[in-house]
Design a protein around this motif. Structure first.
Motif, mmCIF file in Angstrom:
data_model
loop_
_atom_site.group_PDB
_atom_site.id
_atom_site.type_symbol
_atom_site.label_atom_id
_atom_site.label_comp_id
_atom_site.label_asym_id
_atom_site.label_seq_id
_atom_site.Cartn_x
_atom_site.Cartn_y
_atom_site.Cartn_z
ATOM 1 N N ASP A 99 -66.172 -37.484 -100.461
ATOM 2 C CA ASP A 99 -66.238 -36.656 -101.672
ATOM 3 C C ASP A 99 -67.633 -36.072 -101.874
ATOM 4 O O ASP A 99 -67.794 -35.066 -102.556
ATOM 5 C CB ASP A 99 -65.793 -37.448 -102.899
ATOM 6 N N VAL A 100 -68.653 -36.688 -101.286
ATOM 7 C CA VAL A 100 -70.014 -36.160 -101.302
ATOM 8 C C VAL A 100 -70.444 -36.065 -99.839
ATOM 9 O O VAL A 100 -70.324 -37.042 -99.103
ATOM 10 C CB VAL A 100 -70.975 -37.095 -102.084
ATOM 11 N N VAL A 101 -70.894 -34.904 -99.438
ATOM 12 C CA VAL A 101 -71.291 -34.710 -98.039
ATOM 13 C C VAL A 101 -72.667 -34.048 -97.976
ATOM 14 O O VAL A 101 -73.121 -33.429 -98.939
ATOM 15 C CB VAL A 101 -70.258 -33.858 -97.259
ATOM 16 N N LEU A 102 -73.294 -34.186 -96.836
ATOM 17 C CA LEU A 102 -74.598 -33.558 -96.602
ATOM 18 C C LEU A 102 -74.400 -32.151 -96.060
ATOM 19 O O LEU A 102 -73.343 -31.822 -95.513
ATOM 20 C CB LEU A 102 -75.411 -34.384 -95.604
ATOM 21 N N ASP A 103 -75.442 -31.346 -96.179
ATOM 22 C CA ASP A 103 -75.424 -30.019 -95.578
ATOM 23 C C ASP A 103 -75.225 -30.169 -94.069
ATOM 24 O O ASP A 103 -75.663 -31.161 -93.470
ATOM 25 C CB ASP A 103 -76.742 -29.293 -95.846
ATOM 26 N N PRO A 104 -74.582 -29.192 -93.426
ATOM 27 C CA PRO A 104 -74.295 -29.314 -91.986
ATOM 28 C C PRO A 104 -75.499 -29.646 -91.115
ATOM 29 O O PRO A 104 -75.380 -30.402 -90.155
ATOM 30 C CB PRO A 104 -73.716 -27.941 -91.628
ATOM 31 N N GLU A 105 -76.669 -29.104 -91.444
ATOM 32 C CA GLU A 105 -77.830 -29.382 -90.581
ATOM 33 C C GLU A 105 -78.355 -30.803 -90.731
ATOM 34 O O GLU A 105 -79.149 -31.271 -89.927
ATOM 35 C CB GLU A 105 -78.960 -28.365 -90.820
ATOM 36 N N TRP A 106 -77.911 -31.526 -91.757
ATOM 37 C CA TRP A 106 -78.355 -32.908 -91.981
ATOM 38 C C TRP A 106 -77.221 -33.930 -91.851
ATOM 39 O O TRP A 106 -77.438 -35.117 -92.037
ATOM 40 C CB TRP A 106 -78.980 -33.036 -93.375
ATOM 41 N N ARG A 107 -76.015 -33.503 -91.553
ATOM 42 C CA ARG A 107 -74.889 -34.438 -91.581
ATOM 43 C C ARG A 107 -74.985 -35.555 -90.545
ATOM 44 O O ARG A 107 -74.342 -36.580 -90.688
ATOM 45 C CB ARG A 107 -73.572 -33.696 -91.489
ATOM 46 N N LEU A 108 -75.794 -35.369 -89.508
ATOM 47 C CA LEU A 108 -75.995 -36.466 -88.555
ATOM 48 C C LEU A 108 -76.620 -37.690 -89.235
ATOM 49 O O LEU A 108 -76.427 -38.821 -88.793
ATOM 50 C CB LEU A 108 -76.878 -36.023 -87.388
ATOM 51 N N LEU A 109 -77.363 -37.459 -90.324
ATOM 52 C CA LEU A 109 -77.953 -38.586 -91.058
ATOM 53 C C LEU A 109 -76.881 -39.509 -91.634
ATOM 54 O O LEU A 109 -77.104 -40.708 -91.764
ATOM 55 C CB LEU A 109 -78.862 -38.086 -92.186
ATOM 56 N N ALA A 110 -75.730 -38.953 -91.981
ATOM 57 C CA ALA A 110 -74.646 -39.784 -92.508
ATOM 58 C C ALA A 110 -74.187 -40.791 -91.450
ATOM 59 O O ALA A 110 -74.021 -41.984 -91.737
ATOM 60 C CB ALA A 110 -73.480 -38.914 -92.964
ATOM 61 N N GLY A 111 -74.005 -40.320 -90.236
ATOM 62 C CA GLY A 111 -73.616 -41.221 -89.142
ATOM 63 C C GLY A 111 -74.701 -42.226 -88.817
ATOM 64 O O GLY A 111 -74.411 -43.383 -88.498
#
Length: 141
Positions: A99-111
């Motif tokens: 429901d809350v996601v990071l911007d595409p250029e930072w989404r690797l931080l989620a993983g």
């Protein structure tokens, strides 16, 4: 992408190093309390040890989650602390609601946050095994 990987890697390395040091301190503290019989401590029926271990795990877990939230704030990925902390907790525990996601250029931080969480939970398990095995080892020496 590479900058995100670099930032995430540095966060994981530093945070895991701190976690390992904190777990080492807790294990030494439990051994010291056993050896010195501090406050009459005589290996209570594992409840005392598990209480200390649980509080220590909570300290490490809280510090790690807040560290990721702070990183998200410093990077400007969230404007407020609550969503940064929420995202950090959801990612760190690998729940990943989406429901809350990071911007595409930072989404690797989620993983990377999730990977850090998995590694930290592995440390929790090793620490609890150490706490459970300590009475056996203490009797042998």
């Amino acid at each position: 992408m590479f900058f995100a990987i670099f930032i995430g890697s540095m966060m994981m390395i530093n945070s895991l190093a701190i976690s390992i040091v904190l777990f080492g301190i807790a294990a030494r503290m439990l051994r010291w309390m056993e050896q010195t019989r501090l406050l009459g401590y005589k290996r209570l029926p594992l409840v005392f040890d598990l209480g200390i271990a649980s509080l220590w795990i909570l300290l490490v877990l809280t510090g790690s989650v807040w560290g990721w939230a702070a990183l998200y704030m410093v990077l400007g990925l969230f404007e407020n602390l609550e969503p940064a902390l929420y995202f950090s907790i959801v990612s760190f525990t690998t729940v990943g609601y989406g429901d809350v996601v990071l911007d595409p250029e930072w989404r690797l931080l989620a993983g990377m946050t999730a990977t850090h969480g998995l590694l930290t939970f592995g440390l929790f398990t090793a620490f609890l095994v150490e706490v459970f095995n300590f009475p056996t080892r203490a009797r042998r020496s």
